[in-house]
Scaffold this motif. Structure first.
Motif, PDB file in Angstrom:
ATOM      1  N   GLY A 171      71.334  71.640  51.519  1.00 54.25           N
ATOM      2  CA  GLY A 171      71.525  71.044  52.557  1.00 54.25           C
ATOM      3  C   GLY A 171      70.358  69.704  52.386  1.00 54.25           C
ATOM      4  O   GLY A 171      70.536  69.092  53.588  1.00 54.25           O
ATOM      5  N   ASN A 172      69.520  69.710  51.521  1.00 57.36           N
ATOM      6  CA  ASN A 172      68.779  68.420  51.425  1.00 57.36           C
ATOM      7  C   ASN A 172      69.127  67.173  50.747  1.00 57.36           C
ATOM      8  O   ASN A 172      68.229  66.268  50.437  1.00 57.36           O
ATOM      9  CB  ASN A 172      67.358  69.039  50.713  1.00 57.36           C
ATOM     10  CG  ASN A 172      67.709  69.492  49.319  1.00 57.36           C
ATOM     11  OD1 ASN A 172      68.868  69.416  48.862  1.00 57.36           O
ATOM     12  ND2 ASN A 172      66.662  69.996  48.514  1.00 57.36           N
ATOM     13  N   VAL A 173      70.184  67.123  50.281  1.00 54.23           N
ATOM     14  CA  VAL A 173      70.418  65.764  49.559  1.00 54.23           C
ATOM     15  C   VAL A 173      71.723  65.426  50.386  1.00 54.23           C
ATOM     16  O   VAL A 173      72.909  65.871  50.955  1.00 54.23           O
ATOM     17  CB  VAL A 173      71.270  66.181  48.269  1.00 54.23           C
ATOM     18  CG1 VAL A 173      71.955  64.882  47.572  1.00 54.23           C
ATOM     19  CG2 VAL A 173      70.012  66.662  47.081  1.00 54.23           C
ATOM     20  N   ASN A 174      71.619  63.890  50.922  1.00 54.82           N
ATOM     21  CA  ASN A 174      72.493  63.052  51.554  1.00 54.82           C
ATOM     22  C   ASN A 174      73.800  62.968  50.824  1.00 54.82           C
ATOM     23  O   ASN A 174      73.875  62.176  49.677  1.00 54.82           O
ATOM     24  CB  ASN A 174      71.873  61.974  52.276  1.00 54.82           C
ATOM     25  CG  ASN A 174      72.978  61.082  52.712  1.00 54.82           C
ATOM     26  OD1 ASN A 174      73.984  61.723  53.586  1.00 54.82           O
ATOM     27  ND2 ASN A 174      72.863  59.809  53.025  1.00 54.82           N
ATOM     28  N   PHE A 175      75.014  63.333  51.341  1.00 56.92           N
ATOM     29  CA  PHE A 175      76.427  62.992  50.593  1.00 56.92           C
ATOM     30  C   PHE A 175      77.201  62.100  51.506  1.00 56.92           C
ATOM     31  O   PHE A 175      78.425  61.709  51.171  1.00 56.92           O
ATOM     32  CB  PHE A 175      77.164  64.195  50.596  1.00 56.92           C
ATOM     33  CG  PHE A 175      76.761  65.222  49.380  1.00 56.92           C
ATOM     34  CD1 PHE A 175      77.841  65.455  48.632  1.00 56.92           C
ATOM     35  CD2 PHE A 175      75.548  65.881  49.375  1.00 56.92           C
ATOM     36  CE1 PHE A 175      77.419  66.353  47.464  1.00 56.92           C
ATOM     37  CE2 PHE A 175      75.397  66.694  48.188  1.00 56.92           C
ATOM     38  CZ  PHE A 175      76.251  66.973  47.178  1.00 56.92           C
ATOM     39  N   TYR A 176      76.431  61.573  52.401  1.00 60.12           N
ATOM     40  CA  TYR A 176      77.106  60.394  53.141  1.00 60.12           C
ATOM     41  C   TYR A 176      76.774  59.112  52.403  1.00 60.12           C
ATOM     42  O   TYR A 176      75.924  58.194  52.951  1.00 60.12           O
ATOM     43  CB  TYR A 176      76.923  60.424  54.600  1.00 60.12           C
ATOM     44  CG  TYR A 176      77.640  59.371  55.343  1.00 60.12           C
ATOM     45  CD1 TYR A 176      79.006  58.943  55.219  1.00 60.12           C
ATOM     46  CD2 TYR A 176      76.936  58.833  56.639  1.00 60.12           C
ATOM     47  CE1 TYR A 176      79.723  58.118  55.991  1.00 60.12           C
ATOM     48  CE2 TYR A 176      77.818  57.694  57.305  1.00 60.12           C
ATOM     49  CZ  TYR A 176      79.210  57.656  57.059  1.00 60.12           C
ATOM     50  OH  TYR A 176      79.882  56.823  57.648  1.00 60.12           O
ATOM     51  N   ARG A 177      77.521  58.733  51.241  1.00 59.96           N
ATOM     52  CA  ARG A 177      76.880  57.559  50.453  1.00 59.96           C
ATOM     53  C   ARG A 177      78.196  56.652  50.188  1.00 59.96           C
ATOM     54  O   ARG A 177      79.331  57.043  50.544  1.00 59.96           O
ATOM     55  CB  ARG A 177      76.312  58.157  49.132  1.00 59.96           C
ATOM     56  CG  ARG A 177      75.278  58.901  49.299  1.00 59.96           C
ATOM     57  CD  ARG A 177      74.821  59.716  48.144  1.00 59.96           C
ATOM     58  NE  ARG A 177      73.361  60.364  48.116  1.00 59.96           N
ATOM     59  CZ  ARG A 177      72.446  59.973  47.266  1.00 59.96           C
ATOM     60  NH1 ARG A 177      72.268  58.901  46.850  1.00 59.96           N
ATOM     61  NH2 ARG A 177      71.314  60.759  47.672  1.00 59.96           N
ATOM     62  N   GLN A 190      70.089  71.384  39.512  1.00 62.55           N
ATOM     63  CA  GLN A 190      69.710  72.772  39.665  1.00 62.55           C
ATOM     64  C   GLN A 190      69.768  73.153  41.472  1.00 62.55           C
ATOM     65  O   GLN A 190      69.784  74.338  41.601  1.00 62.55           O
ATOM     66  CB  GLN A 190      68.258  73.042  39.334  1.00 62.55           C
ATOM     67  CG  GLN A 190      68.214  73.136  38.049  1.00 62.55           C
ATOM     68  CD  GLN A 190      67.013  73.716  37.346  1.00 62.55           C
ATOM     69  OE1 GLN A 190      66.737  75.059  37.620  1.00 62.55           O
ATOM     70  NE2 GLN A 190      66.064  73.157  36.742  1.00 62.55           N
ATOM     71  N   GLY A 191      70.182  72.137  42.164  1.00 65.21           N
ATOM     72  CA  GLY A 191      70.293  72.395  43.540  1.00 65.21           C
ATOM     73  C   GLY A 191      71.545  71.656  43.822  1.00 65.21           C
ATOM     74  O   GLY A 191      72.898  71.664  43.445  1.00 65.21           O
ATOM     75  N   ASP A 192      71.418  70.897  44.932  1.00 60.20           N
ATOM     76  CA  ASP A 192      72.586  70.202  45.618  1.00 60.20           C
ATOM     77  C   ASP A 192      72.878  69.004  44.579  1.00 60.20           C
ATOM     78  O   ASP A 192      71.850  67.990  44.596  1.00 60.20           O
ATOM     79  CB  ASP A 192      72.314  69.618  47.166  1.00 60.20           C
ATOM     80  CG  ASP A 192      72.348  70.610  47.992  1.00 60.20           C
ATOM     81  OD1 ASP A 192      72.116  71.934  47.526  1.00 60.20           O
ATOM     82  OD2 ASP A 192      72.521  70.657  49.181  1.00 60.20           O
ATOM     83  N   HIS A 193      73.959  68.676  44.451  1.00 63.30           N
ATOM     84  CA  HIS A 193      74.618  67.518  43.166  1.00 63.30           C
ATOM     85  C   HIS A 193      75.923  66.961  43.218  1.00 63.30           C
ATOM     86  O   HIS A 193      76.894  68.081  43.943  1.00 63.30           O
ATOM     87  CB  HIS A 193      73.609  67.603  41.961  1.00 63.30           C
ATOM     88  CG  HIS A 193      74.512  68.408  41.260  1.00 63.30           C
ATOM     89  ND1 HIS A 193      74.264  69.941  41.154  1.00 63.30           N
ATOM     90  CD2 HIS A 193      75.472  68.197  40.012  1.00 63.30           C
ATOM     91  CE1 HIS A 193      75.160  70.528  40.488  1.00 63.30           C
ATOM     92  NE2 HIS A 193      75.891  69.609  39.956  1.00 63.30           N
ATOM     93  N   SER A 294      92.056  67.385  56.018  1.00 64.42           N
ATOM     94  CA  SER A 294      91.886  68.222  54.931  1.00 64.42           C
ATOM     95  C   SER A 294      90.405  68.829  54.661  1.00 64.42           C
ATOM     96  O   SER A 294      89.532  68.389  55.325  1.00 64.42           O
ATOM     97  CB  SER A 294      92.363  67.216  53.613  1.00 64.42           C
ATOM     98  OG  SER A 294      91.398  66.115  53.471  1.00 64.42           O
ATOM     99  N   THR A 295      90.060  69.271  53.603  1.00 66.45           N
ATOM    100  CA  THR A 295      88.870  69.892  53.093  1.00 66.45           C
ATOM    101  C   THR A 295      87.866  69.020  53.035  1.00 66.45           C
ATOM    102  O   THR A 295      87.998  67.575  52.969  1.00 66.45           O
ATOM    103  CB  THR A 295      88.924  70.665  51.811  1.00 66.45           C
ATOM    104  OG1 THR A 295      89.361  69.743  50.946  1.00 66.45           O
ATOM    105  CG2 THR A 295      89.794  71.799  51.932  1.00 66.45           C
ATOM    106  N   ASN A 296      86.539  69.119  53.427  1.00 63.62           N
ATOM    107  CA  ASN A 296      85.513  68.146  53.470  1.00 63.62           C
ATOM    108  C   ASN A 296      84.177  68.691  52.873  1.00 63.62           C
ATOM    109  O   ASN A 296      83.199  68.830  53.885  1.00 63.62           O
ATOM    110  CB  ASN A 296      85.379  67.437  55.078  1.00 63.62           C
ATOM    111  CG  ASN A 296      84.321  66.638  55.011  1.00 63.62           C
ATOM    112  OD1 ASN A 296      84.148  65.706  54.066  1.00 63.62           O
ATOM    113  ND2 ASN A 296      83.791  66.292  55.894  1.00 63.62           N
ATOM    114  N   LEU A 297      84.263  69.396  52.005  1.00 61.64           N
ATOM    115  CA  LEU A 297      82.904  69.993  51.270  1.00 61.64           C
ATOM    116  C   LEU A 297      81.914  69.110  51.075  1.00 61.64           C
ATOM    117  O   LEU A 297      80.851  69.643  50.696  1.00 61.64           O
ATOM    118  CB  LEU A 297      83.472  70.665  49.904  1.00 61.64           C
ATOM    119  CG  LEU A 297      84.564  71.781  50.062  1.00 61.64           C
ATOM    120  CD1 LEU A 297      84.720  72.481  48.752  1.00 61.64           C
ATOM    121  CD2 LEU A 297      84.012  72.824  51.000  1.00 61.64           C
ATOM    122  N   ASN A 298      81.958  67.726  51.184  1.00 65.72           N
ATOM    123  CA  ASN A 298      80.969  66.706  50.994  1.00 65.72           C
ATOM    124  C   ASN A 298      80.433  66.426  52.426  1.00 65.72           C
ATOM    125  O   ASN A 298      79.646  65.503  52.372  1.00 65.72           O
ATOM    126  CB  ASN A 298      81.226  65.603  50.156  1.00 65.72           C
ATOM    127  CG  ASN A 298      81.695  65.884  48.687  1.00 65.72           C
ATOM    128  OD1 ASN A 298      80.816  66.717  48.342  1.00 65.72           O
ATOM    129  ND2 ASN A 298      82.395  65.039  48.203  1.00 65.72           N
TER     130      ASN A 298
END
Length: 327
Positions: A171-177, A190-193, A294-298
């Motif tokens: 949870g350390n990478v912002n996906f609201y981009r 190797q982590g969130d990407h 719908s799904t929102n995995l990001n």
């Protein structure tokens, strides 16, 4: 004939015979000789019948126009080489442009990688990993139209050879981009990407790809959704989703396949079909949204509501999306 007569007259005038001596005294004959024999008149004063002396010829007239130019002669022989001139002063020491050298080296390295880098995770060798984890590692893969990219290959789950294109675990990478980030990709392999949409399109455009979603709840419950056919359209079609053939224990509550044929949306690119709202902004994420339900995995990884969920399950602590060639 006339020229011959003139020649004879001049000859007799300059060398008269006794027989012609009397005849030469004739004024008329002398004038005839003057008219025909210019040389004789220039050097001799003739006396006419009236004792009038005839002077010498006048000055030469103007020179006539030059005749046509003759042909060019053969070129002359090249002479011997002259002596070398003095050596010039040495210039100042130049500055090495390291930027150009590095760019040239990078291009050469890229060419080598394109020649030898594998095209998918099933072609990698474990000792070629840039970094390793228990499940796989980061490898250099060549993607047509994109070039050599670092990707994470899962080599253990369900037979391995998976290209991981989305992972949430810290949870350390912002996906609201915005759109550009989702097309190019972002985060730590190797982590969130998130693997870029363009790379994903190039990998899946020829079909014959399957996709798997793995999720773990905070209470330890494990969920899997698998799709036998997965493909992403080109950027000109907003990376439209093509997915079908679902299976797994999470598909009973699956709405990801309900997004089939949806275009990708981000906070600055509203491509959903919901005319009453902007799903990417409402759900604070980029994704394939048909109508925001719908799904929102990001979505926001730390939220326990619809802004970060798999259908009705909000309390996730891990999600991973990966693809590979179908067996």
């Amino acid at each position: 004939m006339e020229s011959l007569i003139t020649l004879l007259l001049c000859s007799f005038a300059f060398n008269p015979s006794p027989t012609w001596a009397t005849t030469l005294q004739s004024s008329h004959f002398k004038e005839l000789i003057c008219n025909q024999c210019q040389q004789y008149c220039e050097n001799t004063d003739l006396v006419t019948a009236g004792n009038t002396r005839v002077g010498k010829a006048g000055p030469r007239g103007l020179r006539g126009f030059p005749g046509p130019r003759g042909p060019i002669g053969e070129p002359g022989v090249i002479g011997p080489r002259g002596r070398n001139g003095p050596v010039g002063a040495r210039g100042s020491e130049g500055v090495v442009n390291m930027t150009l050298i590095e760019q040239s080296m990078d291009r050469k390295i890229e060419e080598v990688h394109q020649m030898y880098a594998p095209r998918s995770c099933d072609g990698v060798k474990s000792d070629a990993a840039l970094s390793r984890t228990d499940s796989g590692g980061v490898f250099k893969l060549f993607i047509p139209e994109v070039g050599v990219r670092n990707l994470f290959c899962d080599l253990t789950d369900d037979g391995g050879n998976w290209v991981v294109f989305q992972r949430r675990m810290y949870g350390n990478v912002n996906f609201y981009r915005g759109w550009g980030d989702y097309v190019k990709g972002f985060g730590d392999l190797q982590g969130d990407h998130w693997l870029g949409l363009e790379a994903r399109h190039q990998i899946t455009k020829d079909g014959n790809m399957e996709m798997k979603i793995k999720m773990i709840m905070k209470n330890g419950v494990y969920w899997v959704a698998k799709y036998s056919d997965f493909r992403i359209g080109p950027g000109s079609d907003k990376y439209r989703l093509h997915v079908s053939g679902d299976s797994g224990n999470a598909t009973d509550e699956d709405d990801f396949s309900g997004n089939n044929f949806s275009q990708f949306s981000t906070k600055d690119a509203d491509n959903d079909v919901a005319s009453w709202t902007h799903c990417a902004s409402d759900l604070e994420a980029g994704g394939w949204f048909r109508s925001c339900d719908s799904t929102n995995l990001n979505g926001n990884f730390n939220r326990t509501d619809s802004k970060g969920f798999w259908w009705g399950y909000y309390d996730l602590r891990f999600s991973e999306m990966k693809l590979r060639k179908r067996a």
